[in-house]
Design a protein around this motif. Structure first.
Motif, PDB file in Angstrom:
ATOM      1  N   LEU A   1       5.133 -17.228 -14.570  1.00 28.58           N
ATOM      2  CA  LEU A   1       4.445 -16.239 -13.985  1.00 28.58           C
ATOM      3  C   LEU A   1       5.016 -15.561 -12.678  1.00 28.58           C
ATOM      4  CD1 LEU A   1       1.167 -18.509 -13.815  1.00 28.58           C
ATOM      5  CD2 LEU A   1       1.488 -16.231 -15.088  1.00 28.58           C
ATOM      6  N   ARG A   2       5.102 -14.375 -12.672  1.00 27.28           N
ATOM      7  CA  ARG A   2       5.877 -13.424 -11.631  1.00 27.28           C
ATOM      8  C   ARG A   2       4.752 -12.442 -11.002  1.00 27.28           C
ATOM      9  NH1 ARG A   2      11.141 -11.210 -14.163  1.00 27.28           N
ATOM     10  NH2 ARG A   2       9.766 -10.931 -16.130  1.00 27.28           N
ATOM     11  N   LEU A   3       4.696 -12.276  -9.795  1.00 27.56           N
ATOM     12  CA  LEU A   3       3.811 -11.567  -9.166  1.00 27.56           C
ATOM     13  C   LEU A   3       4.151 -10.202  -9.219  1.00 27.56           C
ATOM     14  CD1 LEU A   3       1.048 -11.347  -7.410  1.00 27.56           C
ATOM     15  CD2 LEU A   3       2.613 -11.539  -5.424  1.00 27.56           C
ATOM     16  N   ILE A   4       3.286  -9.186  -9.852  1.00 31.57           N
ATOM     17  CA  ILE A   4       3.489  -7.667  -9.966  1.00 31.57           C
ATOM     18  C   ILE A   4       2.864  -7.124  -8.748  1.00 31.57           C
ATOM     19  CG2 ILE A   4       3.114  -5.770 -11.131  1.00 31.57           C
ATOM     20  CD1 ILE A   4       2.465  -7.610 -13.560  1.00 31.57           C
ATOM     21  N   TYR A   5       1.620  -7.135  -8.294  1.00 28.92           N
ATOM     22  CA  TYR A   5       1.146  -6.392  -7.157  1.00 28.92           C
ATOM     23  C   TYR A   5      -0.019  -7.314  -6.588  1.00 28.92           C
ATOM     24  CZ  TYR A   5       2.992  -1.847  -6.887  1.00 28.92           C
ATOM     25  OH  TYR A   5       3.759  -0.762  -6.807  1.00 28.92           O
ATOM     26  N   TYR A   6      -0.337  -7.704  -5.440  1.00 27.95           N
ATOM     27  CA  TYR A   6      -1.535  -7.982  -4.871  1.00 27.95           C
ATOM     28  C   TYR A   6      -2.199  -7.127  -4.005  1.00 27.95           C
ATOM     29  CZ  TYR A   6       0.595  -9.063  -0.416  1.00 27.95           C
ATOM     30  OH  TYR A   6       1.150  -8.889   1.041  1.00 27.95           O
ATOM     31  N   SER A   7      -3.482  -7.471  -3.581  1.00 31.28           N
ATOM     32  CA  SER A   7      -4.412  -6.716  -2.794  1.00 31.28           C
ATOM     33  C   SER A   7      -5.103  -7.743  -1.979  1.00 31.28           C
ATOM     34  CB  SER A   7      -5.199  -6.115  -3.548  1.00 31.28           C
ATOM     35  OG  SER A   7      -6.263  -5.341  -2.950  1.00 31.28           O
ATOM     36  N   ALA A   8      -5.243  -7.472  -0.693  1.00 28.68           N
ATOM     37  CA  ALA A   8      -5.719  -8.384   0.383  1.00 28.68           C
ATOM     38  C   ALA A   8      -7.317  -7.967   0.525  1.00 28.68           C
ATOM     39  CB  ALA A   8      -4.949  -8.477   1.574  1.00 28.68           C
ATOM     40  N   ALA A   9      -7.549  -6.457   0.238  1.00 31.00           N
ATOM     41  CA  ALA A   9      -9.020  -6.133   0.327  1.00 31.00           C
ATOM     42  C   ALA A   9      -8.866  -4.864  -0.408  1.00 31.00           C
ATOM     43  CB  ALA A   9      -9.482  -6.099   1.954  1.00 31.00           C
ATOM     44  N   ALA A  10     -10.389  -4.136  -0.628  1.00 29.19           N
ATOM     45  CA  ALA A  10     -10.211  -2.830  -1.056  1.00 29.19           C
ATOM     46  C   ALA A  10      -9.424  -2.019  -0.154  1.00 29.19           C
ATOM     47  CB  ALA A  10     -11.750  -2.502  -0.923  1.00 29.19           C
ATOM     48  N   ASP A  11      -8.652  -0.985  -0.964  1.00 32.95           N
ATOM     49  CA  ASP A  11      -7.832  -0.045  -0.410  1.00 32.95           C
ATOM     50  C   ASP A  11      -6.440  -0.588   0.425  1.00 32.95           C
ATOM     51  OD1 ASP A  11     -10.655   1.927   0.473  1.00 32.95           O
ATOM     52  OD2 ASP A  11      -9.318   2.084  -1.228  1.00 32.95           O
ATOM     53  N   ILE A  12      -6.277  -2.044   0.142  1.00 27.48           N
ATOM     54  CA  ILE A  12      -4.962  -2.432   0.741  1.00 27.48           C
ATOM     55  C   ILE A  12      -4.369  -3.145  -0.501  1.00 27.48           C
ATOM     56  CG2 ILE A  12      -4.014  -4.263   2.215  1.00 27.48           C
ATOM     57  CD1 ILE A  12      -6.608  -4.032   3.977  1.00 27.48           C
ATOM     58  N   THR A  13      -3.070  -2.794  -0.884  1.00 23.79           N
ATOM     59  CA  THR A  13      -2.193  -3.426  -1.866  1.00 23.79           C
ATOM     60  C   THR A  13      -0.944  -3.439  -1.453  1.00 23.79           C
ATOM     61  OG1 THR A  13      -1.823  -1.150  -2.963  1.00 23.79           O
ATOM     62  CG2 THR A  13      -3.947  -2.239  -3.732  1.00 23.79           C
ATOM     63  N   ASP A  14      -0.250  -4.236  -2.302  1.00 22.33           N
ATOM     64  CA  ASP A  14       1.260  -4.437  -1.781  1.00 22.33           C
ATOM     65  C   ASP A  14       2.141  -4.927  -2.932  1.00 22.33           C
ATOM     66  OD1 ASP A  14       3.006  -5.659   1.366  1.00 22.33           O
ATOM     67  OD2 ASP A  14       3.581  -4.301  -0.414  1.00 22.33           O
TER      68      ASP A  14
END
Lengths: 111, 113
Positions: free
Chosen positions: A43-56
């Motif tokens: 499994l490889r991470l594509i994107y993540y988000s810590a909260a609404a409107d916050i992505t990395d």
């Protein structure tokens, strides 16, 4: 109390088309993630988000776009699908502990 | 550059015996390790975890051992049952507060009745 759902479960598309994979969670977890599973890579991470409107970005973000306007939704868009993006995609959420909860996955085939 | 490695793609074990799944890592900064189990056509489900300050954690039939000096962890299942047949992923996370995991490539366990 569905928890975390993904749609569609199966998708076949053609090279160059735009595809959006949906992810919805009912827990109001802060953190959400998109992974792809490929043989030999796990499994490889594509994107993540810590909260609404916050992505990395994660490990393999190229060719993907995400948004998170609402806490419960985290769609993943392939702007111009390529054959190398044929994979099984998993969405996950995390309330801020060390346990992630995964959706059932979307199997995407790009012809 | 695979930071988390599972060198055995598959493992077969007789029902009732012990299953030992192994995982190696290269980053000494990882502070939390987890095992996930995955059945076909389903998402991974959390199985057991261990903090880097411990060397063992037990939950029923499942025990995870951590050897920090060797950068190695293992999952023991005793006794193994046919329902344990699945793909097992180990994962590691850094103390960044982002809860991002690095997953291994998985080991397919088959428990023979």
């Amino acid at each position: 109390d569905a928890g975390i759902t993904q749609s569609p479960r199966y998708k076949i598309t053609e090279t160059g088309r735009q595809v959006t994979l949906m992810c919805h969670q009912t827990w109001s977890h802060s953190y959400m993630f998109w992974y792809r599973q490929d043989l030999g890579h796990g499994l490889r991470l594509i994107y993540y988000s810590a909260a609404a409107d916050i992505t990395d970005k994660g490990e393999v973000p190229d060719g993907y776009v995400v948004s998170r306007s609402k806490t419960e939704n985290f769609p993943l868009t392939l702007e111009s699908a390529t054959r190398s993006q044929t994979s099984v995609y998993f969405c996950a959420s995390n309330p801020g502990t060390d346990t992630q909860y995964f959706g059932p996955g979307t199997r995407l085939t790009v012809l | 550059d695979q930071q988390v490695k599972q060198n055995s793609p598959s493992l077969s074990v007789q029902e009732g015996r012990i299953s030992i799944l192994n995982c190696d890592y290269t980053n000494s900064m990882f502070d939390y390790f987890l095992w996930y189990k995955k059945y076909p056509a389903e998402g991974p489900t959390f199985l057991i975890s261990i903090s880097s300050i411990k060397d063992k954690n037990e939950d029923g039939r499942f025990t995870v051992f951590l050897n920090k000096s060797a950068k190695h962890l293992s999952l023991h299942i005793v006794p193994s049952q046919p329902g344990d047949s699945a793909v097992y992923f180990c994962a590691a996370s850094l103390p960044s507060g982002t809860y991002k995991y690095i997953f291994g490539t998985g080991t397919r366990l088959k428990v023979l009745a």
